[in-house]
Write a protein that holds these residues in place. Sequence first.
Motif, short mmCIF file in Angstrom:
data_model
loop_
_atom_site.label_atom_id
_atom_site.label_comp_id
_atom_site.label_asym_id
_atom_site.label_seq_id
_atom_site.Cartn_x
_atom_site.Cartn_y
_atom_site.Cartn_z
N ALA A 1 -0.27 -9.46 -0.31
CA ALA A 1 0.85 -10.22 0.13
C ALA A 1 0.31 -11.69 0.87
O ALA A 1 0.91 -12.72 0.65
N ARG A 2 -0.72 -11.53 1.39
CA ARG A 2 -1.16 -12.71 2.06
C ARG A 2 -1.52 -13.76 0.94
O ARG A 2 -1.62 -15.01 0.97
N ALA A 3 -2.22 -13.13 -0.22
CA ALA A 3 -2.51 -14.24 -1.36
C ALA A 3 -1.31 -14.91 -2.04
O ALA A 3 -1.18 -15.73 -2.18
N LEU A 4 -0.35 -13.96 -2.04
CA LEU A 4 0.95 -14.53 -2.68
C LEU A 4 1.69 -15.28 -1.90
O LEU A 4 2.30 -16.26 -2.26
N ALA A 5 1.39 -15.48 -0.45
CA ALA A 5 2.27 -16.28 0.36
C ALA A 5 1.62 -17.66 0.28
O ALA A 5 2.65 -18.45 0.61
N VAL A 6 0.61 -17.95 -0.21
CA VAL A 6 0.25 -19.43 -0.49
C VAL A 6 0.75 -19.95 -2.03
O VAL A 6 0.32 -20.94 -2.33
N ARG A 7 1.71 -19.12 -2.39
CA ARG A 7 2.16 -19.62 -3.70
C ARG A 7 1.25 -19.79 -4.99
O ARG A 7 1.27 -21.03 -5.53
N PRO A 8 0.33 -19.05 -5.21
CA PRO A 8 -0.64 -19.12 -6.06
C PRO A 8 -0.19 -19.05 -7.64
O PRO A 8 1.08 -18.49 -7.75
N ARG A 9 -0.67 -19.67 -8.59
CA ARG A 9 -0.50 -19.54 -9.99
C ARG A 9 -1.37 -18.30 -10.58
O ARG A 9 -1.17 -17.73 -11.62
N LEU A 10 -2.40 -18.10 -9.85
CA LEU A 10 -3.42 -17.17 -10.55
C LEU A 10 -4.22 -16.39 -9.11
O LEU A 10 -4.34 -17.15 -8.11
N VAL A 11 -4.21 -15.01 -9.29
CA VAL A 11 -4.85 -14.36 -8.13
C VAL A 11 -5.90 -13.63 -8.98
O VAL A 11 -5.68 -12.67 -9.75
N LEU A 12 -7.15 -13.68 -8.24
CA LEU A 12 -8.19 -12.64 -8.70
C LEU A 12 -8.42 -11.65 -7.72
O LEU A 12 -8.60 -11.86 -6.51
N LEU A 13 -8.31 -10.35 -8.32
CA LEU A 13 -8.47 -9.24 -7.49
C LEU A 13 -9.54 -8.57 -7.70
O LEU A 13 -10.00 -8.06 -8.65
N ASP A 14 -10.49 -8.61 -6.55
CA ASP A 14 -11.90 -7.91 -6.63
C ASP A 14 -11.56 -6.29 -6.20
O ASP A 14 -11.34 -5.99 -5.07
N GLU A 15 -11.85 -5.32 -7.07
CA GLU A 15 -11.70 -3.89 -6.86
C GLU A 15 -10.48 -3.51 -6.07
O GLU A 15 -10.81 -2.91 -4.87
#
Length: 272
Positions: free
Chosen positions: A173-187
């Motif tokens: 949720a915190r990552a999406l709150a900055v309105r990214p176009r790409l999210v890298l998820l580590d494990e």
Amino acid sequence: MSATTDVSLPARLSARDVTMRFGGLVALDNVSIDVPPRSVVGLVGPNGAGKSTLFGVLSGLLTPSAGTVTLDGTDITRTSARARARRGMARTFQHPELFTTLTVREHVVLADRVRHSGARLWTDAITGRGLRRPPADETARVDSLIDALGLGPIAHRRIGDLPLGSCRLVEVARALAVRPRLVLLDEPSSGLDVTETAELADVLQQVVATHDVSLLFVEHDVELVLRICDSVHVLDFGVKIAAGTPDQIREDPAVRAAYLGADVTPAQEAQS
């Protein structure tokens, strides 16, 4: 898998012929990978395969010895992690980096203000005003994101009182709150039980369907990767040995020999 993926569009993230040397050790050897818009892409491989090193290169923590990285067609090979964040890249970490005394909602509010009202966030911090009464548009954005990730029932609970599975969702949720176009998820499933992993999988697929975002994740849970990804890349000793759809990865002899043979059984395949 994402029903909206369009591989005909230019890649949101593209790495070409990435090589990473640490002295005489070649951690990555001419690795290429594409992440299309609105897609879920998995990166797997045995321990020491180079997954974390590639993630470091893609996120801007490491500068490759050779090769290029582009985001939406712009060369970001030598830009910092902060500059990549401004261009629309976000990431989570294997060990959640959250503030134990803040609530779920406060984490999302802080991230939203980083994106939409950074000056106010800084002013509140140095004046000691804390999280002042939010404007209506901020409340709407935060509420929408919390609801989308199913965090409503725990929105006002402190992170320190929550199980790991919930903390993983808060990181997303915190990552999406900055309105990214790409999210890298580590494990992202590390430390989660079967039920929590299934909930996470549902959330990630929903995120791609509703937020016009692409996901690239390193993951040890091979079945999770094969269940939700549009495409999968497999590394072994720093070399990409396979790439394709989950079905193609399941059937690839080189992949089985390097990694999947001990993890994917015929019974599991029959359930796919």
